[in-house]
Design a protein around this motif. Sequence first.
Motif, PDB file in Angstrom:
ATOM      1  N   ARG A 154       0.867  -1.258   0.108  1.00  0.00           N
ATOM      2  CA  ARG A 154      -0.128  -0.127   0.057  1.00  0.00           C
ATOM      3  C   ARG A 154       1.019   1.308   0.045  1.00  0.00           C
ATOM      4  O   ARG A 154       0.727   2.212  -0.683  1.00  0.00           O
ATOM      5  CB  ARG A 154      -0.831  -0.084   1.366  1.00  0.00           C
ATOM      6  CG  ARG A 154      -2.196  -1.021   1.277  1.00  0.00           C
ATOM      7  CD  ARG A 154      -2.599  -0.842   2.658  1.00  0.00           C
ATOM      8  NE  ARG A 154      -3.401  -1.874   2.836  1.00  0.00           N
ATOM      9  CZ  ARG A 154      -4.968  -1.900   2.484  1.00  0.00           C
ATOM     10  NH1 ARG A 154      -5.241  -0.926   1.842  1.00  0.00           N
ATOM     11  NH2 ARG A 154      -5.547  -2.948   2.542  1.00  0.00           N
ATOM     12  N   VAL A 156       3.711   1.901  -1.361  1.00  0.00           N
ATOM     13  CA  VAL A 156       4.502   2.148  -2.479  1.00  0.00           C
ATOM     14  C   VAL A 156       3.452   2.393  -3.660  1.00  0.00           C
ATOM     15  O   VAL A 156       3.724   2.536  -4.875  1.00  0.00           O
ATOM     16  CB  VAL A 156       5.394   0.932  -2.934  1.00  0.00           C
ATOM     17  CG1 VAL A 156       6.650   0.980  -2.052  1.00  0.00           C
ATOM     18  CG2 VAL A 156       4.907  -0.342  -3.193  1.00  0.00           C
TER      19      VAL A 156
ATOM     20  N   HIS B  73      -2.744   3.518  -0.578  1.00  0.00           N
ATOM     21  CA  HIS B  73      -2.132   3.566  -1.978  1.00  0.00           C
ATOM     22  C   HIS B  73      -2.566   4.776  -2.690  1.00  0.00           C
ATOM     23  O   HIS B  73      -1.840   5.466  -3.432  1.00  0.00           O
ATOM     24  CB  HIS B  73      -2.507   2.376  -2.847  1.00  0.00           C
ATOM     25  CG  HIS B  73      -3.959   2.095  -3.185  1.00  0.00           C
ATOM     26  ND1 HIS B  73      -5.015   1.530  -2.289  1.00  0.00           N
ATOM     27  CD2 HIS B  73      -4.715   2.668  -4.167  1.00  0.00           C
ATOM     28  CE1 HIS B  73      -6.128   1.713  -2.764  1.00  0.00           C
ATOM     29  NE2 HIS B  73      -5.984   2.042  -3.985  1.00  0.00           N
ATOM     30  N   ARG B  76      -0.629   7.759  -1.455  1.00  0.00           N
ATOM     31  CA  ARG B  76       0.842   7.723  -2.110  1.00  0.00           C
ATOM     32  C   ARG B  76       0.741   8.359  -3.306  1.00  0.00           C
ATOM     33  O   ARG B  76       1.685   9.045  -3.954  1.00  0.00           O
ATOM     34  CB  ARG B  76       1.374   6.438  -2.038  1.00  0.00           C
ATOM     35  CG  ARG B  76       2.551   6.106  -2.589  1.00  0.00           C
ATOM     36  CD  ARG B  76       3.767   6.842  -2.147  1.00  0.00           C
ATOM     37  NE  ARG B  76       4.919   6.780  -3.232  1.00  0.00           N
ATOM     38  CZ  ARG B  76       5.896   6.250  -2.934  1.00  0.00           C
ATOM     39  NH1 ARG B  76       6.318   5.486  -1.860  1.00  0.00           N
ATOM     40  NH2 ARG B  76       6.816   6.251  -3.704  1.00  0.00           N
ATOM     41  N   GLN B  77      -0.347   7.789  -4.276  1.00  0.00           N
ATOM     42  CA  GLN B  77      -0.366   8.342  -5.534  1.00  0.00           C
ATOM     43  C   GLN B  77      -0.768   9.855  -5.844  1.00  0.00           C
ATOM     44  O   GLN B  77      -0.231  10.386  -6.890  1.00  0.00           O
ATOM     45  CB  GLN B  77      -1.336   7.534  -6.503  1.00  0.00           C
ATOM     46  CG  GLN B  77      -0.844   6.153  -6.672  1.00  0.00           C
ATOM     47  CD  GLN B  77      -2.068   5.044  -7.114  1.00  0.00           C
ATOM     48  OE1 GLN B  77      -3.064   5.538  -7.254  1.00  0.00           O
ATOM     49  NE2 GLN B  77      -1.757   3.810  -7.475  1.00  0.00           N
ATOM     50  N   GLU B  97      14.233  -3.764  -8.269  1.00  0.00           N
ATOM     51  CA  GLU B  97      13.026  -4.090  -8.454  1.00  0.00           C
ATOM     52  C   GLU B  97      11.998  -3.493  -7.138  1.00  0.00           C
ATOM     53  O   GLU B  97      11.058  -3.072  -7.534  1.00  0.00           O
ATOM     54  CB  GLU B  97      12.723  -5.540  -8.287  1.00  0.00           C
ATOM     55  CG  GLU B  97      13.442  -6.217  -9.701  1.00  0.00           C
ATOM     56  CD  GLU B  97      13.305  -7.878  -9.515  1.00  0.00           C
ATOM     57  OE1 GLU B  97      13.402  -8.478 -10.521  1.00  0.00           O
ATOM     58  OE2 GLU B  97      13.359  -7.968  -8.428  1.00  0.00           O
ATOM     59  N   LEU B 101       9.164  -0.598  -8.316  1.00  0.00           N
ATOM     60  CA  LEU B 101       7.831  -0.785  -8.227  1.00  0.00           C
ATOM     61  C   LEU B 101       7.159   0.384  -7.465  1.00  0.00           C
ATOM     62  O   LEU B 101       6.053   0.955  -7.936  1.00  0.00           O
ATOM     63  CB  LEU B 101       7.831  -1.974  -7.067  1.00  0.00           C
ATOM     64  CG  LEU B 101       6.212  -2.629  -6.847  1.00  0.00           C
ATOM     65  CD1 LEU B 101       5.671  -3.454  -7.919  1.00  0.00           C
ATOM     66  CD2 LEU B 101       6.113  -3.221  -5.613  1.00  0.00           C
ATOM     67  N   ALA B 102       7.863   0.995  -6.786  1.00  0.00           N
ATOM     68  CA  ALA B 102       7.479   2.345  -6.128  1.00  0.00           C
ATOM     69  C   ALA B 102       7.347   3.524  -7.202  1.00  0.00           C
ATOM     70  O   ALA B 102       6.445   4.211  -7.427  1.00  0.00           O
ATOM     71  CB  ALA B 102       8.348   2.866  -5.145  1.00  0.00           C
ATOM     72  N   LEU B 104       6.864   2.745 -10.223  1.00  0.00           N
ATOM     73  CA  LEU B 104       5.741   2.656 -11.249  1.00  0.00           C
ATOM     74  C   LEU B 104       4.436   2.724 -10.800  1.00  0.00           C
ATOM     75  O   LEU B 104       3.341   3.145 -11.397  1.00  0.00           O
ATOM     76  CB  LEU B 104       5.790   0.979 -11.643  1.00  0.00           C
ATOM     77  CG  LEU B 104       5.193   0.504 -12.858  1.00  0.00           C
ATOM     78  CD1 LEU B 104       5.820   1.475 -14.231  1.00  0.00           C
ATOM     79  CD2 LEU B 104       5.352  -0.894 -12.998  1.00  0.00           C
ATOM     80  N   PHE B 105       4.130   2.458  -9.394  1.00  0.00           N
ATOM     81  CA  PHE B 105       2.853   2.265  -8.823  1.00  0.00           C
ATOM     82  C   PHE B 105       2.698   3.534  -8.000  1.00  0.00           C
ATOM     83  O   PHE B 105       1.592   4.004  -7.660  1.00  0.00           O
ATOM     84  CB  PHE B 105       2.458   1.146  -8.037  1.00  0.00           C
ATOM     85  CG  PHE B 105       2.441   0.087  -8.865  1.00  0.00           C
ATOM     86  CD1 PHE B 105       0.897  -0.215  -9.410  1.00  0.00           C
ATOM     87  CD2 PHE B 105       3.364  -0.734  -9.456  1.00  0.00           C
ATOM     88  CE1 PHE B 105       0.602  -1.499 -10.209  1.00  0.00           C
ATOM     89  CE2 PHE B 105       3.297  -1.867 -10.333  1.00  0.00           C
ATOM     90  CZ  PHE B 105       1.798  -2.059 -10.719  1.00  0.00           C
ATOM     91  N   GLY B 106       3.823   4.358  -7.398  1.00  0.00           N
ATOM     92  CA  GLY B 106       3.514   5.435  -6.369  1.00  0.00           C
ATOM     93  C   GLY B 106       3.331   6.788  -6.924  1.00  0.00           C
ATOM     94  O   GLY B 106       3.803   7.767  -6.670  1.00  0.00           O
ATOM     95  N   GLU B 114       7.369   0.643 -17.757  1.00  0.00           N
ATOM     96  CA  GLU B 114       8.321   0.070 -16.924  1.00  0.00           C
ATOM     97  C   GLU B 114       9.828   0.650 -17.037  1.00  0.00           C
ATOM     98  O   GLU B 114      10.422   0.765 -16.287  1.00  0.00           O
ATOM     99  CB  GLU B 114       8.205  -1.490 -17.008  1.00  0.00           C
ATOM    100  CG  GLU B 114       8.678  -2.052 -15.890  1.00  0.00           C
ATOM    101  CD  GLU B 114       8.434  -3.856 -15.876  1.00  0.00           C
ATOM    102  OE1 GLU B 114       7.711  -4.090 -16.778  1.00  0.00           O
ATOM    103  OE2 GLU B 114       8.994  -4.411 -14.972  1.00  0.00           O
ATOM    104  N   ARG B 153      12.889   4.321  -2.350  1.00  0.00           N
ATOM    105  CA  ARG B 153      11.222   3.962  -2.630  1.00  0.00           C
ATOM    106  C   ARG B 153      10.503   4.906  -2.674  1.00  0.00           C
ATOM    107  O   ARG B 153       9.401   5.101  -3.411  1.00  0.00           O
ATOM    108  CB  ARG B 153      11.015   2.818  -1.965  1.00  0.00           C
ATOM    109  CG  ARG B 153      11.620   1.456  -2.166  1.00  0.00           C
ATOM    110  CD  ARG B 153      10.905   0.366  -1.903  1.00  0.00           C
ATOM    111  NE  ARG B 153       9.941   0.432  -0.685  1.00  0.00           N
ATOM    112  CZ  ARG B 153       9.268  -0.735   0.000  1.00  0.00           C
ATOM    113  NH1 ARG B 153       9.558  -1.899  -0.498  1.00  0.00           N
ATOM    114  NH2 ARG B 153       8.498  -0.557   1.274  1.00  0.00           N
TER     115      ARG B 153
END
Lengths: 262, 246
Positions: A154, A156, B73, B76-77, B97, B101-102, B104-106, B114, B153
């Motif tokens: 969550r 990240v 989430h 964060r975004q 990695e 991930l952070a 890409l999604f954060g 990617e 991150r």
Amino acid sequence: MIYGLGGALNLAYGQMAVMSAMVVLFAMDAGVPALPAVGLGLLTGALLGLVLDLTIFRPVYRRQGEARVLLSLLLTLGLAFVVDGFLTWRIPFRGLTLNIGGGPIDILGVPMRRGSLLASAITILAFALLFAFFRTTALGRAVRSVIEDEQGARLVGVDPRRMLRLILIMSGFLAAIVAVTRAMVTPVTVTLGFEITVFALIVTVVGGLGSFPGALLAGVILGIVNSIAASYIGTFLSLIILLAAAGITILLRPSGLLGVRE
Amino acid sequence: MPTLELRDVGKSYGGLPAVDGVSIGADDGEILAIVGPNGAGKSTLLKLIVGLEPATKGTIVFDGEDLTNYPPHRIRQRGIALVQQTPRAFPSMNVLENVALAALFGRANAHRDEEKALARAGEALEFVGLADRRFDHVGNLNLHQQRFLALARAVAGDPRVLLLDEVMAGLNDAELATSISIVRAIRDLRHITVIWVEHVMKAVMSLAERVVVLNFGKVLTQGLPQDVMRDPAVVEAYLGETSQSA
């Protein structure tokens, strides 16, 4: 797959497989050719996963820890009994068999049935695709992040609900693959649900929760144990021997063959 | 108008208030430290901001938008990242990695590219000094490096606000100096607002531009670090003991 994810258990996994098999059966009864019928069965499995996510898994994923495990266990077990009872009541003697034509093929001097070989090939292919998805794609890594640390995921920016939904859909699809490949070897009857669930649960626990290579290794080893026990001792004892083998493994390695020690 | 504003925010556990009507704000590009004794509600406050705990009262406004009780989430975004005291890396992924991930999604409206995420992750690792460890397993990093990984991150998603929860606890002098310079660079070079819960007063005094003191879940006082440190009530109640131990 759902066993290792988000701390939830799906004890209706076998019933999802059986329901997918019945869709294939009825489609073929209605004159649909085998391949499209199998496609319908796989789609059914995926849809069943989505339906589970939208219904009984909603309250499950609102809880954390032990409450989540117990609620998932109770709800899916109840669902399994309902589905099993309904199928046994309405179509008690139906079973899906997918006959793969042609004679046996010699592999290292051992005659192998084409159905068994095709089922093995499909299983290996499915596992390879699954492994590649989890290892090489960003979405796969996002799912893994939820498996490993939901709160960390969550933080990240990963939405655990979406990932859990995806995994339930994939789980349903895989249950349908289980039904189809099994039907290539032996009939998938309406009463087979709990046997599939129990075997999947044993494989998952022995392999190590959340470990895909572990599940594959445990599946192969326990499959061999099951076959030898059924051939040389008797089918009636094979499940007991399987459970004993699983019990010994867990006693020696509590985290499973390839599971991560906590 | 503050970038992040807490208005009368509260959190109770079984009727006992852990955070009790806190109203504070952080301006754009500010380094704001939150100090206070153990159990003052500092970490809980950060958890309320990022949605890990639901607030029982009040509102949390970020850039004019009410984010109160949004899921973590989404917060964060929106641009608020948290680094916790105990780093939580994903053990099956390597360093790069984890950060990718952070990246890409954060981020808000992420295009899930990617390649770009990997580039941003590499740059974030360079920023915290872990570029040469990018392909290492996270289990091979020491605590200090794992905290830098957590920082990477956090910044890889280009947040507007970075929350730090006691990230300098247990560091030696050299590690502390490195951490201070990295946090300062995060603000100066990346223009990120930093809200920072800390017990290490030496670091607070050298880095913070404003200090908020919490006690029993309430704001006791706030102001410039040197003013707060001179406040007799603060010194007596909180900082005296902490200053000696730092």
